[in-house]
Design a protein around this motif. Structure first.
Motif, PDB file in Angstrom:
ATOM      1  N   ASP A 387      42.891  13.017 149.832  1.00  0.00           N
ATOM      2  CA  ASP A 387      42.382  14.390 149.805  1.00  0.00           C
ATOM      3  C   ASP A 387      43.338  15.324 150.525  1.00  0.00           C
ATOM      4  OD1 ASP A 387      40.694  16.487 149.211  1.00  0.00           O
ATOM      5  OD2 ASP A 387      39.443  16.198 150.979  1.00  0.00           O
ATOM      6  N   LEU A 388      44.624  15.107 150.376  1.00  0.00           N
ATOM      7  CA  LEU A 388      45.611  15.943 151.040  1.00  0.00           C
ATOM      8  C   LEU A 388      46.577  16.509 150.001  1.00  0.00           C
ATOM      9  CD1 LEU A 388      46.496  13.752 154.139  1.00  0.00           C
ATOM     10  CD2 LEU A 388      45.054  15.779 154.091  1.00  0.00           C
ATOM     11  N   PRO A 389      46.588  17.825 149.809  1.00  0.00           N
ATOM     12  CA  PRO A 389      47.543  18.401 148.862  1.00  0.00           C
ATOM     13  C   PRO A 389      48.962  17.992 149.228  1.00  0.00           C
ATOM     14  CG  PRO A 389      45.967  20.042 149.591  1.00  0.00           C
ATOM     15  CD  PRO A 389      45.758  18.832 150.452  1.00  0.00           C
ATOM     16  N   GLY A 390      49.695  17.513 148.213  1.00  0.00           N
ATOM     17  CA  GLY A 390      51.084  17.149 148.436  1.00  0.00           C
ATOM     18  C   GLY A 390      51.285  15.768 149.006  1.00  0.00           C
ATOM     19  N   ALA A 391      50.221  14.987 149.149  1.00  0.00           N
ATOM     20  CA  ALA A 391      50.388  13.624 149.667  1.00  0.00           C
ATOM     21  C   ALA A 391      51.331  12.847 148.770  1.00  0.00           C
ATOM     22  CB  ALA A 391      49.030  12.928 149.751  1.00  0.00           C
ATOM     23  N   GLY A 392      52.182  12.020 149.361  1.00  0.00           N
ATOM     24  CA  GLY A 392      53.239  11.362 148.612  1.00  0.00           C
ATOM     25  C   GLY A 392      52.742  10.454 147.507  1.00  0.00           C
ATOM     26  N   ASN A 393      51.570   9.835 147.690  1.00  0.00           N
ATOM     27  CA  ASN A 393      51.084   8.921 146.668  1.00  0.00           C
ATOM     28  C   ASN A 393      49.898   9.510 145.904  1.00  0.00           C
ATOM     29  OD1 ASN A 393      49.405   8.850 148.848  1.00  0.00           O
ATOM     30  ND2 ASN A 393      49.329   6.623 149.030  1.00  0.00           N
ATOM     31  N   LYS A 394      49.824  10.814 145.871  1.00  0.00           N
ATOM     32  CA  LYS A 394      48.712  11.490 145.213  1.00  0.00           C
ATOM     33  C   LYS A 394      48.869  11.412 143.703  1.00  0.00           C
ATOM     34  CE  LYS A 394      46.023  15.664 146.052  1.00  0.00           C
ATOM     35  NZ  LYS A 394      44.991  14.896 146.732  1.00  0.00           N
ATOM     36  N   ILE A 395      47.768  11.199 143.002  1.00  0.00           N
ATOM     37  CA  ILE A 395      47.792  11.138 141.549  1.00  0.00           C
ATOM     38  C   ILE A 395      48.256  12.481 140.986  1.00  0.00           C
ATOM     39  CG2 ILE A 395      46.291  11.052 139.523  1.00  0.00           C
ATOM     40  CD1 ILE A 395      44.761   8.844 140.830  1.00  0.00           C
ATOM     41  N   THR A 396      49.116  12.429 139.993  1.00  0.00           N
ATOM     42  CA  THR A 396      49.662  13.661 139.417  1.00  0.00           C
ATOM     43  C   THR A 396      49.093  13.985 138.047  1.00  0.00           C
ATOM     44  OG1 THR A 396      51.525  12.495 138.402  1.00  0.00           O
ATOM     45  CG2 THR A 396      51.844  13.344 140.642  1.00  0.00           C
ATOM     46  N   THR A 397      48.713  12.966 137.279  1.00  0.00           N
ATOM     47  CA  THR A 397      48.320  13.202 135.891  1.00  0.00           C
ATOM     48  C   THR A 397      46.828  13.055 135.640  1.00  0.00           C
ATOM     49  OG1 THR A 397      48.599  10.878 135.268  1.00  0.00           O
ATOM     50  CG2 THR A 397      50.553  12.308 135.122  1.00  0.00           C
ATOM     51  N   GLY A 398      46.091  12.533 136.618  1.00  0.00           N
ATOM     52  CA  GLY A 398      44.679  12.225 136.397  1.00  0.00           C
ATOM     53  C   GLY A 398      44.462  10.781 135.978  1.00  0.00           C
ATOM     54  N   TYR A 399      45.532   9.990 135.920  1.00  0.00           N
ATOM     55  CA  TYR A 399      45.426   8.608 135.462  1.00  0.00           C
ATOM     56  C   TYR A 399      46.220   7.672 136.365  1.00  0.00           C
ATOM     57  CZ  TYR A 399      43.846  10.824 131.131  1.00  0.00           C
ATOM     58  OH  TYR A 399      43.167  11.580 130.208  1.00  0.00           O
ATOM     59  N   GLY A 400      45.773   6.396 136.389  1.00  0.00           N
ATOM     60  CA  GLY A 400      46.507   5.351 137.075  1.00  0.00           C
ATOM     61  C   GLY A 400      46.870   4.232 136.114  1.00  0.00           C
ATOM     62  N   LEU A 401      47.714   3.341 136.569  1.00  0.00           N
ATOM     63  CA  LEU A 401      48.182   2.229 135.742  1.00  0.00           C
ATOM     64  C   LEU A 401      47.110   1.145 135.702  1.00  0.00           C
ATOM     65  CD1 LEU A 401      50.701   1.428 134.143  1.00  0.00           C
ATOM     66  CD2 LEU A 401      51.557   0.308 136.209  1.00  0.00           C
ATOM     67  N   GLY A 402      46.786   0.652 134.502  1.00  0.00           N
ATOM     68  CA  GLY A 402      45.637  -0.214 134.311  1.00  0.00           C
ATOM     69  C   GLY A 402      45.890  -1.697 134.481  1.00  0.00           C
ATOM     70  N   ARG A 403      44.840  -2.459 134.210  1.00  0.00           N
ATOM     71  CA  ARG A 403      44.809  -3.893 134.502  1.00  0.00           C
ATOM     72  C   ARG A 403      45.681  -4.716 133.568  1.00  0.00           C
ATOM     73  NH1 ARG A 403      39.681  -2.422 133.037  1.00  0.00           N
ATOM     74  NH2 ARG A 403      38.890  -2.846 135.131  1.00  0.00           N
ATOM     75  N   LYS A 404      46.125  -4.176 132.456  1.00  0.00           N
ATOM     76  CA  LYS A 404      47.058  -4.925 131.619  1.00  0.00           C
ATOM     77  C   LYS A 404      48.332  -5.255 132.396  1.00  0.00           C
ATOM     78  CE  LYS A 404      50.330  -4.066 127.900  1.00  0.00           C
ATOM     79  NZ  LYS A 404      50.924  -3.019 127.055  1.00  0.00           N
ATOM     80  N   ILE A 405      48.795  -4.314 133.211  1.00  0.00           N
ATOM     81  CA  ILE A 405      50.025  -4.492 133.977  1.00  0.00           C
ATOM     82  C   ILE A 405      49.721  -4.885 135.415  1.00  0.00           C
ATOM     83  CG2 ILE A 405      52.121  -3.364 134.801  1.00  0.00           C
ATOM     84  CD1 ILE A 405      52.088  -3.823 131.791  1.00  0.00           C
ATOM     85  N   GLN A 406      48.776  -4.199 136.041  1.00  0.00           N
ATOM     86  CA  GLN A 406      48.476  -4.464 137.448  1.00  0.00           C
ATOM     87  C   GLN A 406      47.527  -5.644 137.612  1.00  0.00           C
ATOM     88  OE1 GLN A 406      51.050  -2.931 138.547  1.00  0.00           O
ATOM     89  NE2 GLN A 406      49.994  -2.129 140.345  1.00  0.00           N
ATOM     90  N   ASN A 407      47.604  -6.295 138.764  1.00  0.00           N
ATOM     91  CA  ASN A 407      46.803  -7.477 139.053  1.00  0.00           C
ATOM     92  C   ASN A 407      45.500  -7.062 139.721  1.00  0.00           C
ATOM     93  OD1 ASN A 407      45.737  -9.945 139.755  1.00  0.00           O
ATOM     94  ND2 ASN A 407      47.624 -10.751 140.607  1.00  0.00           N
ATOM     95  N   GLU A 408      44.434  -7.093 138.951  1.00  0.00           N
ATOM     96  CA  GLU A 408      43.134  -6.645 139.459  1.00  0.00           C
ATOM     97  C   GLU A 408      42.584  -7.583 140.531  1.00  0.00           C
ATOM     98  OE1 GLU A 408      39.213  -4.550 137.429  1.00  0.00           O
ATOM     99  OE2 GLU A 408      40.364  -6.035 136.304  1.00  0.00           O
ATOM    100  N   GLU A 409      43.121  -8.776 140.613  1.00  0.00           N
ATOM    101  CA  GLU A 409      42.632  -9.731 141.611  1.00  0.00           C
ATOM    102  C   GLU A 409      43.167  -9.435 143.005  1.00  0.00           C
ATOM    103  OE1 GLU A 409      43.742 -13.483 140.064  1.00  0.00           O
ATOM    104  OE2 GLU A 409      42.461 -13.325 138.279  1.00  0.00           O
ATOM    105  N   LEU A 410      44.197  -8.611 143.108  1.00  0.00           N
ATOM    106  CA  LEU A 410      44.710  -8.225 144.422  1.00  0.00           C
ATOM    107  C   LEU A 410      43.885  -7.048 144.918  1.00  0.00           C
ATOM    108  CD1 LEU A 410      48.549  -8.434 143.684  1.00  0.00           C
ATOM    109  CD2 LEU A 410      47.035 -10.217 144.566  1.00  0.00           C
ATOM    110  N   ASN A 411      42.741  -7.332 145.523  1.00  0.00           N
ATOM    111  CA  ASN A 411      41.762  -6.296 145.834  1.00  0.00           C
ATOM    112  C   ASN A 411      41.625  -5.994 147.319  1.00  0.00           C
ATOM    113  OD1 ASN A 411      40.534  -8.644 146.588  1.00  0.00           O
ATOM    114  ND2 ASN A 411      38.783  -8.462 145.209  1.00  0.00           N
ATOM    115  N   THR A 412      42.601  -6.423 148.117  1.00  0.00           N
ATOM    116  CA  THR A 412      42.638  -6.016 149.526  1.00  0.00           C
ATOM    117  C   THR A 412      44.074  -5.609 149.839  1.00  0.00           C
ATOM    118  OG1 THR A 412      43.218  -8.185 150.439  1.00  0.00           O
ATOM    119  CG2 THR A 412      40.864  -7.729 150.073  1.00  0.00           C
ATOM    120  N   ASN A 413      44.235  -4.804 150.882  1.00  0.00           N
ATOM    121  CA  ASN A 413      45.585  -4.385 151.259  1.00  0.00           C
ATOM    122  C   ASN A 413      46.459  -5.581 151.619  1.00  0.00           C
ATOM    123  OD1 ASN A 413      45.756  -1.557 150.958  1.00  0.00           O
ATOM    124  ND2 ASN A 413      44.441  -1.262 152.753  1.00  0.00           N
ATOM    125  N   ALA A 414      45.866  -6.589 152.244  1.00  0.00           N
ATOM    126  CA  ALA A 414      46.639  -7.770 152.617  1.00  0.00           C
ATOM    127  C   ALA A 414      47.201  -8.454 151.375  1.00  0.00           C
ATOM    128  CB  ALA A 414      45.765  -8.738 153.404  1.00  0.00           C
TER     129      ALA A 414
END
Length: 587
Positions: A387-414
């Motif tokens: 919730d910070l304007p200009g944050a470096g990892n802020k979404i730009t398009t309204g979309y994120g990369l989906g589960r076809k490419i990303q590993n949905e099982e990695l569900n913790t920061n660790a």
């Protein structure tokens, strides 16, 4: 680096166990006589493995100048196309702005440097493996064929980037003339085809899912090389014979009956060794992982599993997914509802893109705009991600990369920060089917074989068959779109647009995003703070309670320049070898 260390340790063990004298009296490994490698089949196989390990791919490519290993995996050439915004990708942004130069140290310089390093190693093995003592000549023949495959494949990757490139077909020594000139793209493809034809008889059958070269992989790369040669960029005006050669090569892969479409599109990349994969670069945790799990992930996707937000799909890509009735969203007869834009859509959309209201990693992700017109991103566990304007990892398009490419099982920061071991797929069976459909359509028009190939891909996605009776032009447009939605984020789109000479059409306007505005902003903001109202439309339905609209991404204007059909030959290479001149046009 971990693999190198393990390889060195293993080599040390081999040397110690294979000697009768005290291993402390042995010559240090870093001064090991090169001839010792060719006296030991185990060392030769490790040498071949190291060549595989040097393959460049989207998960293993530097974004920053040489030496910045932290930036490896931080790039995808899809973000140089119209499919994605590379929010934190400095090279891609400079490429889109036409501000890179031949002296820039980025993707293209690494591609040249590492590509020819790999080619040199492969050539050494090809020229020397016959010296290796063995009781089974077939083993040496297979290693030579694998090295020949890797050398040819890398020539193809270089030709995709640079067009005309030097052909290196043997081991060079200091006594040779090292100032090799560039060969034409056509000659490079001819070399690749001949090398694959030489390799195929000695390669293992396609049922080997080891991440190493097989007959099917060599046949598939050959087909793709011929497809590129036939395409408008390299054959202006068209040549039916070239298209036929590409179609026949793709059909030969199909006729192996060794590959099939994976039942679950969302898992086609994630499920390793499935019957759709023809050729990939493999990774394996914990020793061989990539940074994509956090570099490409949206921030706080789930209760404790966020990333840096490096790749954001565009509205243009999302709009290319049909509705379930097989129509485009702009077709007035389609069932598309702009107030619920993600309902009744091709199911590949849900696997490819994270959108407002989608369930991801077990939580509903909300991506919407508030009164400062920056994207909010929340998950329904109560966490407020960004919730910070200009944050470096802020979404730009309204979309994120989906589960076809990303590993949905990695569900913790660790888990996210341990890295991902998803493989990079170079060619899969759906690509072959679409390659065949394209080449056959261009050679002789949309016959039954063309329909059958493309409809197999559509059927797996739950989409209806194409309407019979399409013209060649209409079928071409369908194939172009099918490749886009089927192969999104597998680094095909940019090169497809170039070889089709459609880059000026698709890469000459601002990138676009999709904005979700709450109907009741005050309610959304209150829910944003305490998340107590479980009946709020902002909790129970990501589609309700919002109005949707598209917008141009600030600072993401794109102006196409024809010089970008090919990357520049790195100036550092020209300084070492003036015979690489002339430079690619416009650079």
């Amino acid at each position: 680096m971990k693999k190198i260390l393990h390889t060195l340790l293993f080599l040390c063990t081999v040397l110690a166990l294979s000697c009768n004298d005290d291993f402390l009296d042995q010559e240090p490994l870093n001064r090991l006589d090169e001839s010792a490698v060719w006296d030991d089949p185990i060392l030769v196989d490790l040498f071949l493995n190291s060549i595989y390990g040097n393959l460049l791919s989207s998960r293993a490519r530097l974004d920053q100048p040489q030496g910045n290993e932290w930036s490896r995996s931080f790039s995808s050439l899809d973000c140089a196309s119209d499919d994605c915004d590379g929010k934190l990708d400095a090279f891609i942004q400079n490429y889109l702005k036409n501000t890179i130069t031949p002296s820039s140290d980025a993707h293209f310089s690494e591609q040249w440097r590492e590509g020819y390093s790999l080619i040199r190693k492969a050539s050494v093995l090809i020229d020397r493996v016959d010296e290796v003592p063995t009781n089974d000549p077939d083993i040496n023949a297979q290693m030579k064929a694998e090295a020949r495959f890797l050398r040819a494949f890398t020539h193809f990757e270089l030709a995709k980037f640079f067009g005309d490139v030097p052909i290196i077909d043997r081991e060079y020594t200091l006594n040779d003339d090292l100032l090799v000139s560039r060969s034409s793209f056509e000659d490079v493809i001819s070399f690749i085809v001949s090398e694959m034809d030489l390799a195929i008889p000695d390669l293992p059958n396609p049922d080997v899912k080891s991440g190493r070269a097989t007959k099917g992989a060599a046949m598939a790369v050959k087909a793709k090389a011929l497809l590129y040669l036939a395409s408008p960029l390299h054959t202006p005006g068209g040549d039916a014979a070239r298209w036929t050669a590409a179609a026949d090569a793709a059909k030969a892969v199909i006729d192996l009956n060794a590959y099939s479409l994976h039942s679950d599109f969302a898992r086609v990349i994630r499920d390793k060794g499935n019957a759709e994969i023809i050729w990939d670069r493999q990774f394996s945790a914990p020793n061989r992982t990539t940074n994509t799990s956090y570099m490409w992930e949206i921030a706080d996707a789930g209760p404790d599993g966020g990333g840096w937000g490096g790749l954001f799909p565009t509205a243009e890509l999302v709009n290319s997914f049909e509705t379930t009735d097989g129509r485009t969203i702009t077709d007035p007869l389609s069932i598309y509802d702009p107030n619920r834009p993600y309902e009744n859509r091709d199911k590949r959309l849900e696997a490819t893109v994270i959108y407002n209201g989608q369930i991801y990693k077990g939580f509903r992700v909300e991506i919407w705009n508030d009164d400062d017109d920056t994207f909010e991103q929340l998950t329904d566990d109560g966490q407020h991600a960004i919730d910070l304007p200009g944050a470096g990892n802020k979404i730009t398009t309204g979309y994120g990369l989906g589960r076809k490419i990303q590993n949905e099982e990695l569900n913790t920061n660790a888990l996210v920060n341990q890295g991902d071991d998803g493989n990079d797929v170079f060619i899969r069976y759906a690509d072959i089917l679409l390659m065949f459909a394209e080449a056959r359509n261009e050679a002789s028009g949309p016959d039954a074989a063309v329909y059958d190939a493309i409809n197999q891909v559509r059927t797996r996605a739950g989409q209806p068959d194409l309407t019979v009776g399409l013209s060649q032009t209409d079928m071409r447009d369908k194939i172009i779109n099918e490749r886009r939605v089927e192969l999104a984020f597998e680094e095909h789109r940019l090169f497809d647009l170039k070889r089709w000479k459609l880059a000026p059409v698709y890469l000459n306007s601002p990138m676009r995003g999709h904005r979700a505005l709450p109907v009741d902003l005050a309610q959304a903001q209150n829910y944003n703070l305490d998340r107590e109202n479980n009946q709020s439309p902002y909790r129970i339905d990501g589609g309700a309670g919002f109005t949707y609209s598209e917008f141009d991404l600030p600072g993401r204007d794109r102006t196409w320049d024809d010089k970008r059909y090919f990357f520049p030959v790195p100036q550092a290479e020209i300084d070492k070898n003036p015979n690489l001149l002339p430079q690619n046009p416009g650079w």
